[in-house]
Design a protein around this motif. Structure first.
Motif, PDB file in Angstrom:
ATOM      1  N   ASP A 144       0.823  -1.209   0.000  1.00 18.62           N
ATOM      2  CA  ASP A 144       0.000   0.000   0.000  1.00 18.62           C
ATOM      3  C   ASP A 144       0.859   1.261   0.000  1.00 18.62           C
ATOM      4  O   ASP A 144       0.430   2.324   0.426  1.00 18.62           O
ATOM      5  N   GLU A 146       2.472   4.541  -0.864  1.00 19.92           N
ATOM      6  CA  GLU A 146       2.034   5.707  -1.635  1.00 19.92           C
ATOM      7  C   GLU A 146       3.258   6.551  -1.968  1.00 19.92           C
ATOM      8  O   GLU A 146       3.926   7.069  -1.090  1.00 19.92           O
ATOM      9  N   ASP A 148       5.498   9.599  -2.991  1.00 15.55           N
ATOM     10  CA  ASP A 148       5.337  11.005  -2.659  1.00 15.55           C
ATOM     11  C   ASP A 148       6.057  11.904  -3.655  1.00 15.55           C
ATOM     12  O   ASP A 148       6.668  12.879  -3.296  1.00 15.55           O
ATOM     13  N   PRO A 169       1.805   8.591  -7.455  1.00 13.65           N
ATOM     14  CA  PRO A 169       0.992   8.760  -6.247  1.00 13.65           C
ATOM     15  C   PRO A 169      -0.489   8.778  -6.614  1.00 13.65           C
ATOM     16  O   PRO A 169      -0.918   9.607  -7.403  1.00 13.65           O
ATOM     17  N   MET A 170      -1.252   7.855  -6.057  1.00 12.79           N
ATOM     18  CA  MET A 170      -2.678   7.763  -6.391  1.00 12.79           C
ATOM     19  C   MET A 170      -3.471   8.949  -5.868  1.00 12.79           C
ATOM     20  O   MET A 170      -4.555   9.220  -6.341  1.00 12.79           O
ATOM     21  N   SER A 171      -2.889   9.683  -4.919  1.00 10.09           N
ATOM     22  CA  SER A 171      -3.587  10.862  -4.409  1.00 10.09           C
ATOM     23  C   SER A 171      -3.521  12.028  -5.401  1.00 10.09           C
ATOM     24  O   SER A 171      -4.312  12.957  -5.314  1.00 10.09           O
ATOM     25  N   LYS A 172      -2.585  11.970  -6.362  1.00 11.82           N
ATOM     26  CA  LYS A 172      -2.428  13.050  -7.328  1.00 11.82           C
ATOM     27  C   LYS A 172      -2.901  12.686  -8.729  1.00 11.82           C
ATOM     28  O   LYS A 172      -3.259  13.559  -9.501  1.00 11.82           O
ATOM     29  N   SER A 174      -4.936   9.718 -11.432  1.00  9.63           N
ATOM     30  CA  SER A 174      -5.844   8.573 -11.548  1.00  9.63           C
ATOM     31  C   SER A 174      -5.207   7.476 -12.389  1.00  9.63           C
ATOM     32  O   SER A 174      -4.289   7.726 -13.179  1.00  9.63           O
TER      33      SER A 174
END
Length: 193
Positions: A144, A146, A148, A169-172, A174
């Protein structure tokens, strides 16, 4: 085709693919100048060429695309910038700074050569040869993980193909956007050929 194209243009397979990646990333980001990271194996001395161990460090390449650039002119400038960066490598100085310079978090290109020297021994060969068996390994902490920083590409070559992956990074970003980046990367390489 890529190996032959690189040979004809007197460059390496790595520099050809890296140039396509640079052109793609800069077009994707709508910029004409950027600093990109190139993961170097850092074995630039014959004394450590065959040493076992992790020596790699990042080279920071400042690259600009000019309005009248061709792929070949960009390739030549990137190669020259790579040589300058390798000659003046900081061996991790920038990554160790606190706070880290913003450009030290830019997209990264990593090439892992497999080379023709990797030879697997078969079960039918004499016992004096080196043998090994496959041991599956999964580092659970990375499941998992992530990242950075901006997307990075990791490529492996073999005599028949180049394979790899894009990490991001999946937060930034898709999955759809990164799949689109991968398709565009292949189109750039096809256009180069």
């Amino acid at each position: 085709q890529l190996r032959e194209w690189s040979r004809i243009h007197r460059t390496t397979l790595v520099m050809s693919i890296f140039t396509a990646y640079v052109a793609l990333v800069m077009r994707w980001c709508h910029v004409s100048e950027a600093v990109l990271q190139f993961q170097s194996n850092n074995r630039n001395s014959t004394k450590i060429e065959n040493t076992i161990g992790y020596f790699s460090s990042r080279l920071f390449l400042r690259i600009g695309i000019l309005p009248n650039d061709t792929f070949i002119s960009l390739l030549q400038r990137i190669t020259a910038e790579y040589c300058r960066a390798d000659e003046h490598a900081d061996f991790g100085y920038l990554e160790a700074q606190s706070p880290q310079p913003e450009f030290a978090r830019n997209s990264m290109f990593n090439w892992v050569p497999q080379g023709p020297d990797v030879i697997a021994a078969s079960e039918t060969e004499p016992q004096r040869s080196l043998t090994f068996s496959h041991v599956p390994f999964e580092y659970l902490a990375l499941r998992d993980f992530e990242l950075d920083y901006e997307p990075s590409i990791l490529l492996y070559d073999s005599p028949r193909e180049v394979t790899g992956a894009v990490q991001f990074p999946m937060s930034k970003h898709s999955h759809e956007a990164m799949a689109g980046l991968g398709r565009a990367f292949l189109r750039f390489i096809e256009a180069m050929l």
